[in-house]
Scaffold this active site. Structure first.
Site, PDB file in Angstrom:
ATOM      1  N   ASP A   1      60.505  72.712  51.829  1.00 29.07           N
ATOM      2  CA  ASP A   1      60.654  71.881  52.971  1.00 29.07           C
ATOM      3  C   ASP A   1      59.683  70.366  52.510  1.00 29.07           C
ATOM      4  OD1 ASP A   1      61.963  73.626  54.202  1.00 29.07           O
ATOM      5  OD2 ASP A   1      60.478  74.401  55.774  1.00 29.07           O
TER       6      ASP A   1
ATOM      7  N   HIS B   1      60.861  80.317  49.128  1.00 28.60           N
ATOM      8  CA  HIS B   1      60.403  79.692  50.413  1.00 28.60           C
ATOM      9  C   HIS B   1      59.795  80.567  51.401  1.00 28.60           C
ATOM     10  CE1 HIS B   1      59.598  76.227  53.215  1.00 28.60           C
ATOM     11  NE2 HIS B   1      60.519  76.835  54.094  1.00 28.60           N
TER      12      HIS B   1
ATOM     13  N   HIS C   1      57.097  78.067  54.278  1.00 29.01           N
ATOM     14  CA  HIS C   1      57.762  78.297  55.636  1.00 29.01           C
ATOM     15  C   HIS C   1      56.860  78.846  56.839  1.00 29.01           C
ATOM     16  CE1 HIS C   1      61.648  79.365  57.555  1.00 29.01           C
ATOM     17  NE2 HIS C   1      61.217  80.612  57.715  1.00 29.01           N
TER      18      HIS C   1
ATOM     19  N   ASN D   1      64.434  75.867  53.997  1.00 21.12           N
ATOM     20  CA  ASN D   1      65.514  75.760  55.207  1.00 21.12           C
ATOM     21  C   ASN D   1      65.518  74.328  55.545  1.00 21.12           C
ATOM     22  OD1 ASN D   1      62.869  76.477  56.257  1.00 21.12           O
ATOM     23  ND2 ASN D   1      63.748  75.914  58.129  1.00 21.12           N
TER      24      ASN D   1
ATOM     25  N   HIS E   1      53.726  78.039  58.806  1.00 19.97           N
ATOM     26  CA  HIS E   1      52.857  77.048  58.782  1.00 19.97           C
ATOM     27  C   HIS E   1      51.496  77.484  59.008  1.00 19.97           C
ATOM     28  CE1 HIS E   1      56.629  74.312  60.158  1.00 19.97           C
ATOM     29  NE2 HIS E   1      56.656  74.964  58.591  1.00 19.97           N
TER      30      HIS E   1
ATOM     31  N   ASP F   1      55.851  72.808  52.602  1.00 20.57           N
ATOM     32  CA  ASP F   1      56.153  72.643  54.035  1.00 20.57           C
ATOM     33  C   ASP F   1      54.973  71.320  54.298  1.00 20.57           C
ATOM     34  OD1 ASP F   1      57.314  74.871  55.663  1.00 20.57           O
ATOM     35  OD2 ASP F   1      56.581  75.368  53.733  1.00 20.57           O
TER      36      ASP F   1
ATOM     37  N   HIS G   1      58.096  83.606  62.358  1.00 19.38           N
ATOM     38  CA  HIS G   1      59.022  84.029  60.933  1.00 19.38           C
ATOM     39  C   HIS G   1      58.737  85.283  60.689  1.00 19.38           C
ATOM     40  CE1 HIS G   1      60.503  79.545  60.828  1.00 19.38           C
ATOM     41  NE2 HIS G   1      59.451  79.316  60.541  1.00 19.38           N
TER      42      HIS G   1
ATOM     43  N   TYR H   1      61.372  66.921  55.970  1.00 19.91           N
ATOM     44  CA  TYR H   1      61.532  67.342  57.299  1.00 19.91           C
ATOM     45  C   TYR H   1      62.379  66.066  58.124  1.00 19.91           C
ATOM     46  CZ  TYR H   1      58.565  71.215  57.264  1.00 19.91           C
ATOM     47  OH  TYR H   1      58.028  72.594  56.974  1.00 19.91           O
TER      48      TYR H   1
END
Length: 568
Positions: free
Chosen positions: A233, A383, A420, A292, A422, A206, A393, A236
């Site tokens: 990720d 992820h 995923h 994602n 954060h 991420d 999440h 972004y």
């Protein structure tokens, strides 16, 4: 405190009398409290939640014509590395590019010159034009501006064969007719097998491209990993509108951009690879994973599973040649590799994972070939985590856990790496939400620095447990799978027993395999632009567990001083 009774603290690496056999903490991390966490500290470069400027000099295309740029290395095996780069400028166009594009366009040849000597290139490698990739991002929405459709550069992928393991190579890429790159160098990975110790793997997820990202990547590079992996990720770009703004909401009908979440700014991918080329990608072999934010559906509606006939994951797939074919996978979203003393499995949370799915059947077949005598360590990555105690999440990937946890546990997976969410969280060895010394240690590393910021609220905090029907992800298959594992409740009332350490802060991880039974995990926090080692623990593979049984080589490390990973 973030630590619970199952995490045993050992000052200065001395093993305390209460230490569990399956983990051994190395420092007194229990001094961190909720009030002491410096959320969103300003970092050099500007707003920690802002993207780097589109005008940042590190993100600009500096080559001319069809000269190469965006150079990056992908790990294939201990004797193979794929070198990738882009030629030609990306552009915005209202016209779709058809399948004859490559035959109608001037495309440079794909050459890599390389050698173990700095001056004279002994070897040349090339690839067929059929290995080139490209893609388009077409916005077919009612208020989309077709002039913002995107066509990519041409991506070249050349696999270097028969490399000598653990050897420094110098290389250039390109086509002499149109221009060669500057000289880069990398050290090939050590030989696969049960003698490649210590082996150092860098881990981030991420990551995005913010001032926080630059700190994370610098610290990761300073740690000198032999291979590194990014657990989804990457850029972004889908948090940006197609005109380059970072406003996720819209409410406008000016046709200047595509509405969120379907809008993306594809040139941001080019900018990300330009920055990462010099930061780490051209010098350390990389193992890619998707998340994602790589879906980037090219239509208006809910994301569906998988590649969707070329309408999802196109930028990720075109730019990242995963070695899926070598592991018997027909899908670039899941694959496996042997790296050093570990067999690493890359699964996807965003394609069908049911027990009748191609992904599940591939996983079963792959595990059947796994040999602990060659690679004693078994690591799985995907992820979205199965074990996270944060509100954001929360239990979002529970359907995948219900489908796949048994097969991973029965085959003795040692470590699971996720992103995923954060923040940072490490579990005790766990299976079915119960601490189990034969289970896997799950590590969530979604703290790489992305624009969306940190998740800071725990689901076990009073009044914070999300309603079960709000925890289904629109971008994952499987539907709705609520489980009530905490005395019949959806959430725990305090930090769950399986959760060993958690903190919402940016950072990176270093996983050092020291021998066939001991791996040192270190989480390094980006505090005030300093690389602060906040969580360090030995993950110990228990040979008494039937799912992990194998021979062992080497004695167990006795103190923190035995650790050989360098935390930048």
């Amino acid at each position: 405190m973030y630590l619970n009774e199952f995490a045993c603290i050992v000052l200065l690496g001395a093993l305390g009398p209460l230490a569990h056999a399956w983990t051994r903490d190395l420092q007194a991390t229990n001094v961190i409290s909720n009030l002491q966490v410096p959320y969103n500290r300003t970092v050099v470069g500007g707003d920690p939640l802002g993207q780097l400027s589109l005008n940042d000099s590190r993100l600009q295309r500096t080559v001319q014509g069809l000269a190469p740029e965006q150079v990056h290395l992908t790990y294939v095996s201990d004797t193979q590395v794929t070198v990738s780069w882009a030629t030609g400028a990306s552009n915005s166009t209202a016209a779709s590019i058809n399948g004859n594009f490559l035959s109608k366009t001037t495309v440079p040849a794909s050459f890599v010159q390389y050698s173990m000597a700095r001056i004279t290139y002994t070897y040349n490698a090339t690839s067929l034009p059929s290995t080139n990739t490209f893609y388009t991002q077409i916005y077919n929405f009612s208020n989309a501006n077709p002039a913002l459709n995107y066509s990519s550069p041409i991506f070249h992928h050349v696999t270097l064969q028969n490399l000598t393991s653990d050897t420094l190579y110098y290389y250039k890429v390109g086509d002499p007719q149109y221009g060669m790159s500057q000289q880069f160098n990398f050290t090939s990975a050590p030989a696969v097998g049960n003698t490649s110790y210590p082996f150092v793997l860098g881990v981030v997820a991420d990551i995005g491209l913010t001032p926080n990202t630059t700190v994370t990547v610098q610290h990761l590079a300073d740690a000198n990993p032999q291979v590194w992996t990014l657990i989804g990720d990457l850029t972004y770009a889908d948090d940006m509108q197609s005109n380059g703004t970072t406003t996720e909401g819209n409410g406008s009908s000016t046709y200047s951009y595509v509405p969120s979440p379907e809008g993306t700014y594809q040139p941001w991918w080019d900018m990300w690879y330009r920055y990462m080329q010099d930061a780490i990608l051209s010098s350390v072999p990389f193992l890619p994973q998707h998340g994602n934010h790589e879906i980037e559906a090219q239509y208006l509606g809910v994301d569906v599973a998988g590649l969707d006939n070329g309408l999802q994951f196109q930028s990720y797939v075109a730019r990242n040649p995963t070695p899926h074919n070598q592991s018997g996978s027909t899908n670039p979203l899941y694959y496996s590799v042997n790296v050093g003393p570990a067999h690493m499995i890359y699964l996807t949370s965003y394609d069908d994972f049911s027990v009748t799915s191609p992904q599940y059947q591939w996983l079963v077949n792959d595990l059947a070939t796994f040999n602990r005598k060659t690679t004693p360590w078994l690591v799985a990555t995907f992820h979205a985590p199965w074990y996270s105690s944060y509100v954001n999440h929360y239990k979002e990937n529970e359907c995948m856990r219900l489908a796949m946890e048994d097969v991973l546990y029965n085959n003795g997976v040692d470590i699971v790496l996720n992103g995923h969410c954060h923040e940072y969280e490490r579990s005790n060895p766990v299976y079915n939400f119960t601490v189990n010394e034969c289970g896997a240690v799950h590590i969530t590393m979604g703290d790489g620095g992305n624009i969306e910021g940190l998740n800071k609220v725990f689901a076990d905090s009073p009044g914070q447990c999300p309603a079960p029907n709000t925890t289904t992800a629109k971008s994952q298959p499987g539907g709705y799978c609520p489980t009530y594992v905490y005395d019949g409740q959806f959430c725990a009332s305090s930090q769950p027993a399986w959760s060993a350490f958690r903190e919402p802060a940016y950072g990176h991880g270093i996983l050092t395999f020291e021998n066939s039974t001991h791996a040192l995990w270190q989480w390094n926090r980006n505090l005030d632009n300093e690389n602060v080692n906040m969580d360090a623990v030995y993950v110990i593979r228990q040979l008494s567990c039937s799912n992990k049984a194998s021979f062992a080589v080497g004695a167990a490390p006795t103190t923190a001083g035995n650790a050989t990973a360098t935390a930048g």
